[in-house]
Design a protein around this motif. Structure first.
Motif, PDB file in Angstrom:
ATOM      1  N   CYS A  22       0.874  -1.176   0.000  1.00 44.72           N
ATOM      2  CA  CYS A  22       0.000   0.000   0.000  1.00 44.72           C
ATOM      3  C   CYS A  22       0.907   1.220   0.000  1.00 44.72           C
ATOM      4  CB  CYS A  22      -0.911  -0.006   1.208  1.00 44.72           C
ATOM      5  SG  CYS A  22      -1.894   1.499   1.396  1.00 44.72           S
ATOM      6  N   ALA A  23       1.015   1.850  -1.151  1.00 40.96           N
ATOM      7  CA  ALA A  23       1.838   3.047  -1.285  1.00 40.96           C
ATOM      8  C   ALA A  23       0.995   4.265  -0.945  1.00 40.96           C
ATOM      9  CB  ALA A  23       2.370   3.156  -2.704  1.00 40.96           C
ATOM     10  N   THR A  24       1.514   5.110  -0.097  1.00 38.72           N
ATOM     11  CA  THR A  24       0.728   6.265   0.349  1.00 38.72           C
ATOM     12  C   THR A  24       1.405   7.579  -0.029  1.00 38.72           C
ATOM     13  OG1 THR A  24       1.755   6.573   2.523  1.00 38.72           O
ATOM     14  CG2 THR A  24       0.039   4.891   2.353  1.00 38.72           C
ATOM     15  N   SER A  25       0.584   8.588  -0.141  1.00 39.79           N
ATOM     16  CA  SER A  25       1.076   9.952  -0.359  1.00 39.79           C
ATOM     17  C   SER A  25       0.056  10.919   0.218  1.00 39.79           C
ATOM     18  CB  SER A  25       1.303  10.229  -1.844  1.00 39.79           C
ATOM     19  OG  SER A  25       0.105  10.093  -2.565  1.00 39.79           O
ATOM     20  N   GLY A  26       0.533  12.106   0.564  1.00 37.19           N
ATOM     21  CA  GLY A  26      -0.372  13.124   1.090  1.00 37.19           C
ATOM     22  C   GLY A  26      -0.659  13.009   2.570  1.00 37.19           C
ATOM     23  N   ILE A  27      -0.029  12.037   3.250  1.00 37.04           N
ATOM     24  CA  ILE A  27      -0.175  11.895   4.699  1.00 37.04           C
ATOM     25  C   ILE A  27       1.215  11.851   5.318  1.00 37.04           C
ATOM     26  CG2 ILE A  27      -2.394  10.708   4.621  1.00 37.04           C
ATOM     27  CD1 ILE A  27      -0.900   8.064   5.095  1.00 37.04           C
ATOM     28  N   ILE A  28       1.277  12.154   6.591  1.00 32.15           N
ATOM     29  CA  ILE A  28       2.541  12.003   7.317  1.00 32.15           C
ATOM     30  C   ILE A  28       2.570  10.561   7.789  1.00 32.15           C
ATOM     31  CG2 ILE A  28       4.031  12.893   9.129  1.00 32.15           C
ATOM     32  CD1 ILE A  28       2.385  15.483   9.021  1.00 32.15           C
ATOM     33  N   PHE A  29       3.014   9.696   6.905  1.00 37.98           N
ATOM     34  CA  PHE A  29       2.866   8.256   7.079  1.00 37.98           C
ATOM     35  C   PHE A  29       3.384   7.777   8.431  1.00 37.98           C
ATOM     36  CE2 PHE A  29       2.300   4.000   5.556  1.00 37.98           C
ATOM     37  CZ  PHE A  29       3.357   3.256   6.049  1.00 37.98           C
ATOM     38  N   GLU A  53       1.909   3.560  14.875  1.00 38.89           N
ATOM     39  CA  GLU A  53       3.070   4.368  14.496  1.00 38.89           C
ATOM     40  C   GLU A  53       4.326   3.902  15.218  1.00 38.89           C
ATOM     41  OE1 GLU A  53       3.222   8.425  16.038  1.00 38.89           O
ATOM     42  OE2 GLU A  53       1.329   8.026  17.071  1.00 38.89           O
ATOM     43  N   TYR A  54       4.146   3.140  16.289  1.00 40.33           N
ATOM     44  CA  TYR A  54       5.296   2.641  17.044  1.00 40.33           C
ATOM     45  C   TYR A  54       5.711   1.238  16.606  1.00 40.33           C
ATOM     46  CZ  TYR A  54       3.746   6.527  19.911  1.00 40.33           C
ATOM     47  OH  TYR A  54       3.351   7.764  20.336  1.00 40.33           O
ATOM     48  N   GLY A  55       4.957   0.682  15.660  1.00 41.04           N
ATOM     49  CA  GLY A  55       5.276  -0.648  15.158  1.00 41.04           C
ATOM     50  C   GLY A  55       4.583  -1.785  15.876  1.00 41.04           C
ATOM     51  N   ASP A  72       7.217   0.574   6.036  1.00 48.88           N
ATOM     52  CA  ASP A  72       8.490   1.212   5.715  1.00 48.88           C
ATOM     53  C   ASP A  72       8.234   2.712   5.734  1.00 48.88           C
ATOM     54  OD1 ASP A  72      10.725   2.375   4.541  1.00 48.88           O
ATOM     55  OD2 ASP A  72      11.078   0.674   3.222  1.00 48.88           O
ATOM     56  N   ASN A  73       8.631   3.345   6.809  1.00 52.33           N
ATOM     57  CA  ASN A  73       8.358   4.776   6.946  1.00 52.33           C
ATOM     58  C   ASN A  73       9.194   5.622   5.982  1.00 52.33           C
ATOM     59  OD1 ASN A  73       6.455   4.322   8.924  1.00 52.33           O
ATOM     60  ND2 ASN A  73       7.885   4.673  10.619  1.00 52.33           N
ATOM     61  N   ASN A  74      10.282   5.064   5.491  1.00 51.78           N
ATOM     62  CA  ASN A  74      11.077   5.810   4.506  1.00 51.78           C
ATOM     63  C   ASN A  74      10.418   5.809   3.139  1.00 51.78           C
ATOM     64  OD1 ASN A  74      13.205   6.515   6.279  1.00 51.78           O
ATOM     65  ND2 ASN A  74      14.052   4.449   6.078  1.00 51.78           N
ATOM     66  N   GLN A  75       9.714   4.721   2.838  1.00 55.40           N
ATOM     67  CA  GLN A  75       9.029   4.588   1.551  1.00 55.40           C
ATOM     68  C   GLN A  75       7.548   4.911   1.641  1.00 55.40           C
ATOM     69  OE1 GLN A  75      10.566   3.908  -1.367  1.00 55.40           O
ATOM     70  NE2 GLN A  75      12.527   3.883  -0.264  1.00 55.40           N
ATOM     71  N   ASN A  76       7.079   5.258   2.846  1.00 52.58           N
ATOM     72  CA  ASN A  76       5.649   5.564   3.053  1.00 52.58           C
ATOM     73  C   ASN A  76       4.761   4.432   2.552  1.00 52.58           C
ATOM     74  OD1 ASN A  76       6.353   8.096   4.094  1.00 52.58           O
ATOM     75  ND2 ASN A  76       6.286   9.048   2.066  1.00 52.58           N
ATOM     76  N   THR A  77       5.164   3.222   2.834  1.00 55.14           N
ATOM     77  CA  THR A  77       4.479   2.058   2.288  1.00 55.14           C
ATOM     78  C   THR A  77       4.163   1.043   3.385  1.00 55.14           C
ATOM     79  OG1 THR A  77       5.574   2.355   0.151  1.00 55.14           O
ATOM     80  CG2 THR A  77       4.620   0.193   0.591  1.00 55.14           C
ATOM     81  N   LEU A  78       3.000   0.471   3.277  1.00 54.77           N
ATOM     82  CA  LEU A  78       2.520  -0.577   4.177  1.00 54.77           C
ATOM     83  C   LEU A  78       2.530  -1.896   3.432  1.00 54.77           C
ATOM     84  CD1 LEU A  78       0.991  -1.231   6.937  1.00 54.77           C
ATOM     85  CD2 LEU A  78      -1.101  -0.929   5.595  1.00 54.77           C
TER      86      LEU A  78
END
Length: 119
Positions: A22-29, A53-55, A72-78
């Motif tokens: 799940c690739a995200t954009s527009g949010i502070i992932f 957010e803490y895993g 992956d918080n660097n890739q903003n992906t779930l």
């Protein structure tokens, strides 16, 4: 503009594996709690797995030990790694983001990706 785009759904045989993204954009992932939900034909949508957010993670009883949620918080992906798939796992899988902005919680959904498991 917030976007959640799922991918990775496919048709597989029982016992097989898939990994959903799940690739995200527009949010502070990194500050959002994320989740995977699914909806099978004729059934209500159900929560499959969450990761905050803490895993910290949680799972639907029926997928424990078979599915693994990660982010992956660097890739903003779930992600959702699914193994030992069963026919009962057949559903449209949706990712969701719950984000808190200035004290207001907002929930965003993706459009879903189809997972079909055949016997």
């Amino acid at each position: 503009q917030v976007q959640l785009v799922e991918s990775g759904g496919d048709s597989v045989q029982a016992g097989g594996s898939l990994t959903l993204s799940c690739a995200t954009s527009g949010i502070i992932f990194s500050t959002c709690d994320m989740a995977w939900h699914r909806q099978a034909p004729g059934k209500e949508r159900e929560m499959v797995s969450t990761i905050d957010e803490y895993g910290r993670t949680s799972y639907l009883d029926g997928v424990k030990g078979r599915f693994t949620i990660s982010r992956d918080n660097n890739q903003n992906t779930l992600y959702l790694q699914m193994t030992s798939l069963k026919t009962d796992d057949t559903a449209v899988y949706f990712c969701a983001a719950q984000c808190l902005y200035f004290g207001v919680q907002k929930t965003y959904w993706g459009q879903g990706t189809q997972v079909t498991v055949s016997s």
